[in-house]
Design a protein around this motif. Structure first.
Motif, short mmCIF file in Angstrom:
data_model
loop_
_atom_site.label_atom_id
_atom_site.label_comp_id
_atom_site.label_asym_id
_atom_site.label_seq_id
_atom_site.Cartn_x
_atom_site.Cartn_y
_atom_site.Cartn_z
N ALA A 60 0.83 -1.21 0.00
CA ALA A 60 0.00 0.00 0.00
C ALA A 60 0.86 1.26 0.00
CB ALA A 60 -0.93 -0.01 1.21
N ILE A 61 1.90 1.27 0.81
CA ILE A 61 2.76 2.46 0.87
C ILE A 61 3.57 2.61 -0.41
CG2 ILE A 61 4.72 3.48 2.08
CD1 ILE A 61 3.41 2.50 4.66
N TRP A 62 4.07 1.49 -0.94
CA TRP A 62 4.83 1.52 -2.19
C TRP A 62 3.99 2.08 -3.33
CZ3 TRP A 62 4.27 -2.36 -6.28
CH2 TRP A 62 5.26 -2.28 -7.27
N THR A 63 2.76 1.60 -3.47
CA THR A 63 1.91 2.10 -4.55
C THR A 63 1.50 3.55 -4.29
OG1 THR A 63 -0.06 1.15 -3.53
CG2 THR A 63 1.02 -0.14 -5.25
N GLY A 64 1.31 3.91 -3.02
CA GLY A 64 0.96 5.29 -2.70
C GLY A 64 2.07 6.27 -3.06
N ILE A 65 3.30 5.89 -2.74
CA ILE A 65 4.44 6.75 -3.10
C ILE A 65 4.56 6.84 -4.62
CG2 ILE A 65 6.96 6.98 -3.06
CD1 ILE A 65 6.89 5.63 -0.28
N GLY A 66 4.43 5.70 -5.29
CA GLY A 66 4.55 5.70 -6.75
C GLY A 66 3.45 6.49 -7.43
#
Length: 104
Positions: A60-66
């Motif tokens: 979730a955090i990885w996709t949010g940052i991306g």
């Protein structure tokens, strides 16, 4: 250290997304190479972060940052729309990522 890996994974993800657009415009091997480096680094650091962090939180955090970073880079470098609604939605994504960090 896992959170640093996760932030690096997100930064590489933003880099990869930016070079998808560049590859469509330039169609040269250098743009493809940078795109490959961006996504390879992203998956490398994501896999390192997921050795410690739960999969759901890390993803979730990885996709949010991306996603939020890609939208911001599009506004800065590619002249995409900068209205308050887009910025508010990006802020919601960032707040959600921070919230996941706080409860993890």
């Amino acid at each position: 250290m896992a959170w640093i890996y996760l932030v690096l994974a997100g930064i590489f993800e933003m880099f990869g997304v930016m070079f998808i657009n560049k590859l469509h415009k330039d169609r040269n091997i250098f743009s493809f190479f940078l795109l490959f480096i961006g996504f390879a680094g992203s998956f490398l650091f994501l896999s390192l972060a997921m050795q410690t962090l739960p999969m759901g939180t890390a993803y979730a955090i990885w996709t949010g940052i991306g996603a939020s970073g890609g939208a911001i880079l599009g506004m800065i470098f590619y002249g995409e729309q900068k209205d308050w609604k887009r910025i508010a939605c990006i802020a919601l994504v960032v707040c959600a990522a921070v919230g996941l960090k706080l409860v993890s």
